[in-house]
Motif scaffolding. Structure first.
Motif, PDB file in Angstrom:
ATOM      1  N   ASN A 172       0.919  -1.100  -0.113  1.00 43.04           N
ATOM      2  CA  ASN A 172      -0.095   0.058  -0.085  1.00 43.04           C
ATOM      3  C   ASN A 172       0.925   1.355   0.035  1.00 43.04           C
ATOM      4  O   ASN A 172       0.400   2.362  -0.715  1.00 43.04           O
ATOM      5  N   PHE A 189      -9.381   3.435  -3.597  1.00 44.44           N
ATOM      6  CA  PHE A 189     -10.281   2.878  -2.660  1.00 44.44           C
ATOM      7  C   PHE A 189     -11.717   2.349  -3.295  1.00 44.44           C
ATOM      8  O   PHE A 189     -12.242   1.240  -2.838  1.00 44.44           O
ATOM      9  N   LYS A 190     -12.148   3.069  -4.161  1.00 44.40           N
ATOM     10  CA  LYS A 190     -13.293   2.889  -4.560  1.00 44.40           C
ATOM     11  C   LYS A 190     -13.583   1.432  -5.532  1.00 44.40           C
ATOM     12  O   LYS A 190     -14.233   0.742  -5.163  1.00 44.40           O
ATOM     13  N   ASN A 213     -11.480  -0.691  -4.611  1.00 35.99           N
ATOM     14  CA  ASN A 213     -10.952  -1.932  -3.761  1.00 35.99           C
ATOM     15  C   ASN A 213      -9.384  -2.435  -4.181  1.00 35.99           C
ATOM     16  O   ASN A 213      -9.197  -3.650  -4.058  1.00 35.99           O
ATOM     17  N   SER A 238      -6.299  -4.831   2.048  1.00 37.37           N
ATOM     18  CA  SER A 238      -6.818  -4.762   3.353  1.00 37.37           C
ATOM     19  C   SER A 238      -7.034  -5.858   4.216  1.00 37.37           C
ATOM     20  O   SER A 238      -7.397  -6.927   3.661  1.00 37.37           O
ATOM     21  N   GLU A 294     -12.001  -4.735   7.683  1.00 41.10           N
ATOM     22  CA  GLU A 294     -13.090  -4.315   7.147  1.00 41.10           C
ATOM     23  C   GLU A 294     -12.872  -3.212   5.936  1.00 41.10           C
ATOM     24  O   GLU A 294     -12.273  -2.365   6.036  1.00 41.10           O
ATOM     25  N   ARG A 295     -13.433  -3.251   4.818  1.00 38.29           N
ATOM     26  CA  ARG A 295     -13.022  -2.119   3.536  1.00 38.29           C
ATOM     27  C   ARG A 295     -13.662  -0.886   4.098  1.00 38.29           C
ATOM     28  O   ARG A 295     -14.629  -0.933   4.665  1.00 38.29           O
ATOM     29  N   SER A 299     -13.807   3.511   2.831  1.00 38.41           N
ATOM     30  CA  SER A 299     -13.662   4.362   1.914  1.00 38.41           C
ATOM     31  C   SER A 299     -12.532   5.448   2.063  1.00 38.41           C
ATOM     32  O   SER A 299     -11.800   5.281   3.027  1.00 38.41           O
TER      33      SER A 299
END
Length: 270
Positions: free
Chosen positions: A10, A61-62, A64, A68, A71-72, A74
């Motif tokens: 990331n 982020f939108k 994905n 992660s 929990e996903r 935004s």
């Protein structure tokens, strides 16, 4: 091991997006129409970089594309764009005001100019290009906000998942220092990069360091443009005193903010 690899992936992704945007807009300068536009209004280059970089982060982020282990969330949730209480807004503004004072004093220290001649040269280069209001918009508002998103909102939040908080603070500061354009700015960024992160931790909202940095940068450029301090900072002792007042003010206000904010923080937690 998986969480460390996810964090590393990331961090690399965030920087790749930013530098890819910088590279693309750098190449666009070779196009005559864009080159002439930026030549007439240099700060527009940073405005475009800000807009596209923020859009790309939102898309990451939108879609994905960010790894992660939890929990996903935004983009807004991850960087913690949490609404600030009015008193935190006031504290953030005051810390930024102290930062502007420290920066204005720093540039008037003759002995420091001899060691870091790049400081004033870089500021003069920024100030001598394009419309002043556009300079404030780009260098005083948008780019500082982008720095906070990258280093505090994204980088720091990734690092603290896999290491002690204080190590994450130090590492994000080192990253912030490393991208500065010159040695003089690197020196200043050791302090500011640490203070901005501590304010973020205390307020638990990215709006706090954004307000601090926007206030500091905008007031600094305005003060520099108006030659604020030229009359009453006409010697090294006076300039050093003003710089120390600003630095001590930033630190003292941050400590005070921490004490005042222990029992009344936004709902989002670290």
């Amino acid at each position: 091991m998986k969480k460390y690899l996810a964090t590393a992936a990331n961090v690399i992704l965030y920087f790749v997006v930013f530098y890819f945007t910088m590279f693309v807009f750098g190449r666009l300068l070779a196009i005559e129409a864009y080159g002439k536009l930026i030549e007439a209004n240099p700060p527009l280059h940073l405005v475009f970089i800000f807009g596209v970089t923020m859009l790309l982060y939102w898309l990451l982020f939108k879609l994905n594309l960010v790894v992660s282990n939890t929990e996903r969330q935004s983009f807004v949730q991850v960087v913690k764009f949490v609404k600030l209480p009015s008193r935190l807004v006031v504290f953030s503004f005051l810390i930024g005001l102290a930062g502007a004072l420290a920066s204005l004093g720093l540039l008037e220290i003759v002995s420091l100019k001899e060691v870091f001649p790049d400081l004033e040269a870089n500021v003069d280069s920024m100030m001598g290009s394009g419309n002043f209001l556009l300079i404030i918009a780009a260098l005083g508002i948008l780019f500082p906000a982008l720095e906070e998103v990258i280093f505090r909102g994204l980088l720091f939040n990734e690092l603290k998942k896999v290491m002690p908080l204080w190590i994450a603070v130090v590492l994000q500061m080192i990253g912030y220092v490393a991208v500065q354009p010159s040695a003089g700015f690197m020196l200043i960024s050791v302090v500011t990069g640490t203070v901005y992160c501590l304010i973020y931790i205390i307020a638990r909202s990215l709006w706090a360091p954004i307000i601090v940095q926007i206030t500091a940068m905008s007031l600094f450029f305005i003060g520099y443009k108006l030659d604020v301090g030229k009359g009453w900072m006409n010697s090294d002792p006076a300039a050093i005193a003003i710089t120390l007042v600003g630095v001590v003010g930033m630190i003292a206000l941050t400590i005070w903010l921490n004490r005042r904010n222990r029992d009344a923080r936004p709902a989002t937690t670290f």
